[in-house]
Design a protein around this motif. Structure first.
Motif, PDB file in Angstrom:
ATOM      1  N   MET A  32      -3.963   0.787 -11.007  1.00  0.00           N
ATOM      2  CA  MET A  32      -3.185   0.261  -9.900  1.00  0.00           C
ATOM      3  C   MET A  32      -3.561  -1.200  -9.732  1.00  0.00           C
ATOM      4  SD  MET A  32      -0.902   1.584  -7.759  1.00  0.00           S
ATOM      5  CE  MET A  32      -1.182   3.339  -7.946  1.00  0.00           C
ATOM      6  N   ARG A  59       1.113   6.760  -6.757  1.00  0.00           N
ATOM      7  CA  ARG A  59      -0.100   7.493  -7.155  1.00  0.00           C
ATOM      8  C   ARG A  59       0.122   8.999  -6.996  1.00  0.00           C
ATOM      9  NH1 ARG A  59      -3.942   4.812  -4.545  1.00  0.00           N
ATOM     10  NH2 ARG A  59      -4.634   3.707  -6.385  1.00  0.00           N
ATOM     11  N   LYS A  79       0.808  -1.232   0.000  1.00  0.00           N
ATOM     12  CA  LYS A  79       0.000   0.000   0.000  1.00  0.00           C
ATOM     13  C   LYS A  79       0.834   1.271   0.000  1.00  0.00           C
ATOM     14  CE  LYS A  79      -4.159  -1.938   1.947  1.00  0.00           C
ATOM     15  NZ  LYS A  79      -5.192  -1.884   2.964  1.00  0.00           N
ATOM     16  N   GLN A 132       1.850   1.912  -3.450  1.00  0.00           N
ATOM     17  CA  GLN A 132       0.697   2.450  -4.184  1.00  0.00           C
ATOM     18  C   GLN A 132       0.538   3.935  -3.924  1.00  0.00           C
ATOM     19  OE1 GLN A 132      -2.684   0.231  -2.744  1.00  0.00           O
ATOM     20  NE2 GLN A 132      -2.767  -1.011  -4.596  1.00  0.00           N
TER      21      GLN A 132
END
Length: 181
Positions: free
Chosen positions: A36, A21, A14, A17
């Motif tokens: 994603m 992002r 995470k 991510q």
């Protein structure tokens, strides 16, 4: 070159991510231009999942890129081994599936923090870090991700000076993200 219409991200966890992002948003991509890939559900198996998924994602990237400006970003920690070892594992995964290695003109980005992404987040936040210490459980890291992603973006611009305090794996990521240009 025109802006890429799609970036597929293959992250280990995470925090990967979130960091990527935020970085891609800063580059001007919208949430509709970023795919994603779901992260592995098992604890501790994120890097294995990325390595197993990599050939499939490279194959898909190559099909898509024939029709549209696309990119593939792979974000995987080097852990206690070197970045070169992780790159070799990715090359081996492609060879095992009968796929050619990544070429210089392909927009396949390898972001490989050594030891882990938390090292980069703290470094980009101005903290003195090394690539041997495990910062995974460092308090307050999640709150630093947004600003760290902006610092990474700023440092990755073509004429930007890379700060002297950047750890080696972060320095090696600068030419990688320029593959998106």
């Amino acid at each position: 070159m025109s802006k890429r219409s799609l970036v597929v991200v293959l992250p280990e966890d995470k925090r990967h991510q979130q960091f990527v992002r935020r970085f891609l948003y800063r580059m001007g991509f919208s949430k509709h231009e970023i795919v994603m890939e779901a992260i592995s559900g098992g604890r501790g198996s994120g890097e294995q999942w990325v390595r197993r998924s990599y050939p499939t994602q490279v194959r898909a990237y190559r099909r898509r890129s024939a029709r549209a400006q696309t990119a593939l970003m792979v974000v995987i920690d080097a852990d206690t081994h070197g970045v070169e070892r992780r790159l070799r594992q990715l090359r081996d995964a492609l060879a095992h599936e009968g796929l050619a290695e990544r070429s210089e003109d392909e927009a396949i980005v390898h972001l490989i923090p050594k030891r882990n992404i938390e090292t980069w987040i703290l470094c980009l936040s101005g903290r003195a870090v090394d690539e041997d210490t495990d910062y995974r459980r460092e308090p307050g890291v999640d709150e630093l991700i947004a600003n760290a992603a902006v610092a990474f973006f700023d440092s990755s611009r073509v004429n930007a000076a890379v700060p002297a305090y950047f750890v080696e794996s972060l320095r090696s990521a600068i030419p990688e993200v320029r593959r998106l240009d």
